[in-house]
Write a protein that holds these residues in place. Structure first.
Motif, mmCIF file in Angstrom:
data_model
loop_
_atom_site.group_PDB
_atom_site.id
_atom_site.type_symbol
_atom_site.label_atom_id
_atom_site.label_comp_id
_atom_site.label_asym_id
_atom_site.label_seq_id
_atom_site.Cartn_x
_atom_site.Cartn_y
_atom_site.Cartn_z
ATOM 1 N N ASN A 1 4.068 21.512 -3.581
ATOM 2 C CA ASN A 1 4.006 20.262 -2.824
ATOM 3 C C ASN A 1 3.443 20.589 -1.443
ATOM 4 O O ASN A 1 2.953 21.688 -1.203
ATOM 5 C CB ASN A 1 5.379 19.580 -2.745
ATOM 6 C CG ASN A 1 6.443 20.497 -2.182
ATOM 7 O OD1 ASN A 1 6.155 21.475 -1.491
ATOM 8 N ND2 ASN A 1 7.697 20.190 -2.459
ATOM 9 N N GLY A 2 3.508 19.624 -0.538
ATOM 10 C CA GLY A 2 2.964 19.853 0.797
ATOM 11 C C GLY A 2 1.504 20.282 0.737
ATOM 12 O O GLY A 2 0.723 19.774 -0.067
ATOM 13 N N ARG A 3 1.157 21.244 1.565
ATOM 14 C CA ARG A 3 -0.230 21.691 1.622
ATOM 15 C C ARG A 3 -0.640 22.495 0.386
ATOM 16 O O ARG A 3 -1.818 22.802 0.201
ATOM 17 C CB ARG A 3 -0.469 22.511 2.887
ATOM 18 C CG ARG A 3 -0.342 21.680 4.163
ATOM 19 C CD ARG A 3 -0.904 22.401 5.356
ATOM 20 N NE ARG A 3 -2.328 22.629 5.212
ATOM 21 C CZ ARG A 3 -3.023 23.487 5.964
ATOM 22 N NH1 ARG A 3 -2.406 24.215 6.878
ATOM 23 N NH2 ARG A 3 -4.314 23.638 5.793
ATOM 24 N N GLY A 4 0.343 22.790 -0.472
ATOM 25 C CA GLY A 4 0.002 23.455 -1.717
ATOM 26 C C GLY A 4 -0.891 22.620 -2.615
ATOM 27 O O GLY A 4 -1.577 23.150 -3.494
ATOM 28 N N THR A 5 -0.889 21.296 -2.402
ATOM 29 C CA THR A 5 -1.729 20.428 -3.228
ATOM 30 C C THR A 5 -3.198 20.443 -2.784
ATOM 31 O O THR A 5 -4.057 19.924 -3.491
ATOM 32 C CB THR A 5 -1.213 18.983 -3.200
ATOM 33 O OG1 THR A 5 -1.217 18.501 -1.853
ATOM 34 C CG2 THR A 5 0.206 18.906 -3.747
ATOM 35 N N GLU A 6 -3.499 21.031 -1.627
ATOM 36 C CA GLU A 6 -4.880 21.033 -1.135
ATOM 37 C C GLU A 6 -5.834 21.733 -2.102
ATOM 38 O O GLU A 6 -7.014 21.377 -2.186
ATOM 39 C CB GLU A 6 -4.966 21.704 0.228
ATOM 40 C CG GLU A 6 -4.457 20.850 1.367
ATOM 41 C CD GLU A 6 -4.724 21.495 2.718
ATOM 42 O OE1 GLU A 6 -5.507 22.463 2.794
ATOM 43 O OE2 GLU A 6 -4.131 21.034 3.704
ATOM 44 N N GLN A 7 -5.338 22.738 -2.804
ATOM 45 C CA GLN A 7 -6.206 23.478 -3.706
ATOM 46 C C GLN A 7 -6.715 22.611 -4.850
ATOM 47 O O GLN A 7 -7.680 22.969 -5.526
ATOM 48 C CB GLN A 7 -5.475 24.695 -4.273
ATOM 49 C CG GLN A 7 -4.280 24.340 -5.136
ATOM 50 C CD GLN A 7 -3.581 25.561 -5.674
ATOM 51 O OE1 GLN A 7 -4.125 26.290 -6.491
ATOM 52 N NE2 GLN A 7 -2.378 25.822 -5.179
ATOM 53 N N TRP B 1 0.848 -1.194 0.000
ATOM 54 C CA TRP B 1 0.000 0.000 0.000
ATOM 55 C C TRP B 1 0.879 1.238 0.000
ATOM 56 O O TRP B 1 1.671 1.452 0.920
ATOM 57 C CB TRP B 1 -0.930 0.003 1.217
ATOM 58 C CG TRP B 1 -1.800 -1.214 1.264
ATOM 59 C CD1 TRP B 1 -1.714 -2.265 2.121
ATOM 60 C CD2 TRP B 1 -2.866 -1.531 0.365
ATOM 61 N NE1 TRP B 1 -2.655 -3.215 1.829
ATOM 62 C CE2 TRP B 1 -3.381 -2.788 0.749
ATOM 63 C CE3 TRP B 1 -3.438 -0.883 -0.728
ATOM 64 C CZ2 TRP B 1 -4.439 -3.398 0.087
ATOM 65 C CZ3 TRP B 1 -4.486 -1.485 -1.389
ATOM 66 C CH2 TRP B 1 -4.987 -2.735 -0.983
ATOM 67 N N GLN B 2 0.741 2.034 -1.028
ATOM 68 C CA GLN B 2 1.538 3.238 -1.164
ATOM 69 C C GLN B 2 0.896 4.394 -0.388
ATOM 70 O O GLN B 2 -0.144 4.236 0.253
ATOM 71 C CB GLN B 2 1.710 3.578 -2.643
ATOM 72 C CG GLN B 2 2.451 2.508 -3.440
ATOM 73 C CD GLN B 2 3.892 2.305 -2.950
ATOM 74 O OE1 GLN B 2 4.533 3.227 -2.450
ATOM 75 N NE2 GLN B 2 4.395 1.078 -3.093
ATOM 76 N N CYS B 3 1.536 5.547 -0.432
ATOM 77 C CA CYS B 3 1.140 6.721 0.352
ATOM 78 C C CYS B 3 -0.377 6.934 0.355
ATOM 79 O O CYS B 3 -0.982 7.111 -0.709
ATOM 80 C CB CYS B 3 1.832 7.957 -0.212
ATOM 81 S SG CYS B 3 1.215 9.525 0.443
ATOM 82 N N PRO B 4 -1.026 6.917 1.530
ATOM 83 C CA PRO B 4 -2.473 7.118 1.567
ATOM 84 C C PRO B 4 -2.890 8.517 1.141
ATOM 85 O O PRO B 4 -3.977 8.696 0.574
ATOM 86 C CB PRO B 4 -2.834 6.847 3.031
ATOM 87 C CG PRO B 4 -1.564 7.082 3.790
ATOM 88 C CD PRO B 4 -0.463 6.646 2.869
ATOM 89 N N GLY B 5 -2.039 9.514 1.408
ATOM 90 C CA GLY B 5 -2.372 10.865 0.974
ATOM 91 C C GLY B 5 -2.424 10.971 -0.539
ATOM 92 O O GLY B 5 -3.370 11.525 -1.111
ATOM 93 N N CYS B 6 -1.398 10.426 -1.203
ATOM 94 C CA CYS B 6 -1.378 10.428 -2.667
ATOM 95 C C CYS B 6 -2.512 9.583 -3.233
ATOM 96 O O CYS B 6 -3.186 9.973 -4.191
ATOM 97 C CB CYS B 6 -0.045 9.893 -3.174
ATOM 98 S SG CYS B 6 1.380 10.937 -2.832
ATOM 99 N N PHE C 1 6.210 13.801 -3.303
ATOM 100 C CA PHE C 1 4.927 13.994 -3.971
ATOM 101 C C PHE C 1 4.804 15.472 -4.317
ATOM 102 O O PHE C 1 5.461 16.328 -3.718
ATOM 103 C CB PHE C 1 3.749 13.550 -3.095
ATOM 104 C CG PHE C 1 3.354 14.548 -2.045
ATOM 105 C CD1 PHE C 1 2.334 15.449 -2.269
ATOM 106 C CD2 PHE C 1 4.005 14.577 -0.817
ATOM 107 C CE1 PHE C 1 1.967 16.372 -1.301
ATOM 108 C CE2 PHE C 1 3.647 15.487 0.163
ATOM 109 C CZ PHE C 1 2.625 16.390 -0.073
ATOM 110 N N GLY C 2 3.975 15.773 -5.268
ATOM 111 C CA GLY C 2 3.809 17.166 -5.642
ATOM 112 C C GLY C 2 3.123 17.282 -6.984
ATOM 113 O O GLY C 2 2.734 16.282 -7.599
ATOM 114 N N VAL C 3 2.988 18.505 -7.430
ATOM 115 C CA VAL C 3 2.333 18.798 -8.700
ATOM 116 C C VAL C 3 3.256 19.680 -9.528
ATOM 117 O O VAL C 3 3.844 20.639 -9.016
ATOM 118 C CB VAL C 3 0.988 19.515 -8.487
ATOM 119 C CG1 VAL C 3 0.329 19.841 -9.833
ATOM 120 C CG2 VAL C 3 0.052 18.655 -7.650
#
Length: 229
Positions: free
Chosen positions: A173-179, A85-90, A154-156
């Motif tokens: 990356n980080g919380r920047g991906t929340e948007q 199981w890979q990163c749950p956030g991703c 991880f990131g965009v």
């Protein structure tokens, strides 16, 4: 969930005044986001080398991943070798993207790139029910060069193609991906919010350790993957 923590009860006029006062801040935030997007459109860009990644059908050049579109959004999915199981956030974030056809009207495509070998990456995609197109950068420096190195990252990233030349235009990356998520904006509308200990909430509000309410990769697979829906 049962709790005795409740917002104060007021009359309708008082509630409307409080809502109107909050709306001033909400509208100001919207205008600030518009200004940030305008600044983003004015960012310079940097030319990228001619990378080769791995796709479901074999090697593919970065410029070919665009298809017939000039713009490309890449989500770099974290990958840890040997993990079931890979990163749950991703996994949770990318599971939201089931209908991306609207990007056609904006001349763009959105894909996933991961450090995992392509066969393992595609197997994981099926296991968790992901609908996006995946590519592997296991045999390329592409991931490391765009701030998504092996063992993390991880990131965009956003790219623009001009003919056969690809440029990098934006990264977060980080919380920047929340948007890019619809989950947190919806949760943040709720009276109790995310219920995580770091949040500024009234006394008595339910709060849990950070990440403890997030769905795990196994749960996502059960809901959306091969053995789920």
């Amino acid at each position: 969930m049962s709790t005795k923590a409740l917002p104060p009860v007021v009359d309708a006029d008082t509630w409307r005044r409080e809502l109107d006062a909050l709306r001033v801040r909400e509208k100001a935030a919207t205008r600030e986001l518009d200004a940030i997007a305008a600044q983003r459109r004015r960012l310079p860009m940097v030319e990228m080398p001619d990378y080769t990644l791995e796709g479901a059908d074999g090697p593919v050049r970065l410029v070919e991943i665009f298809g017939d579109k000039p713009q490309l959004i890449v989500y770099n999915h974290m990958w840890f070798p040997g993990e079931e199981w890979q990163c749950p956030g991703c996994t949770g974030l990318t599971s939201q993207y089931t209908r991306l056809e609207f990007l056609d009207n904006y001349d763009a495509r959105f894909v996933i790139v991961t450090q995992g070998p392509i066969d393992e990456a595609l197997a994981y995609k099926r296991r968790v029910g992901n609908k996006m197109t995946w590519y592997s950068t296991a045999n390329s420096s592409f991931g490391s060069d765009i701030d998504a190195p092996p063992g993390g990252g991880f990131g965009v990233n956003v790219f623009l193609r001009d003919g056969d030349t690809v440029y990098r235009t934006w990264h977060t990356n980080g919380r920047g991906t929340e948007q890019l998520s619809h989950t947190f904006p919806l949760i943040d509308l709720l009276p109790y919010g995310r219920q995580e200990v770091w949040q500024d909430s009234p006394d008595g509000w339910p709060q849990s350790p950070t990440y403890s309410r997030w769905g795990g990769s196994k749960e996502i697979a059960a809901a959306y993957g091969e053995s789920g829906a």
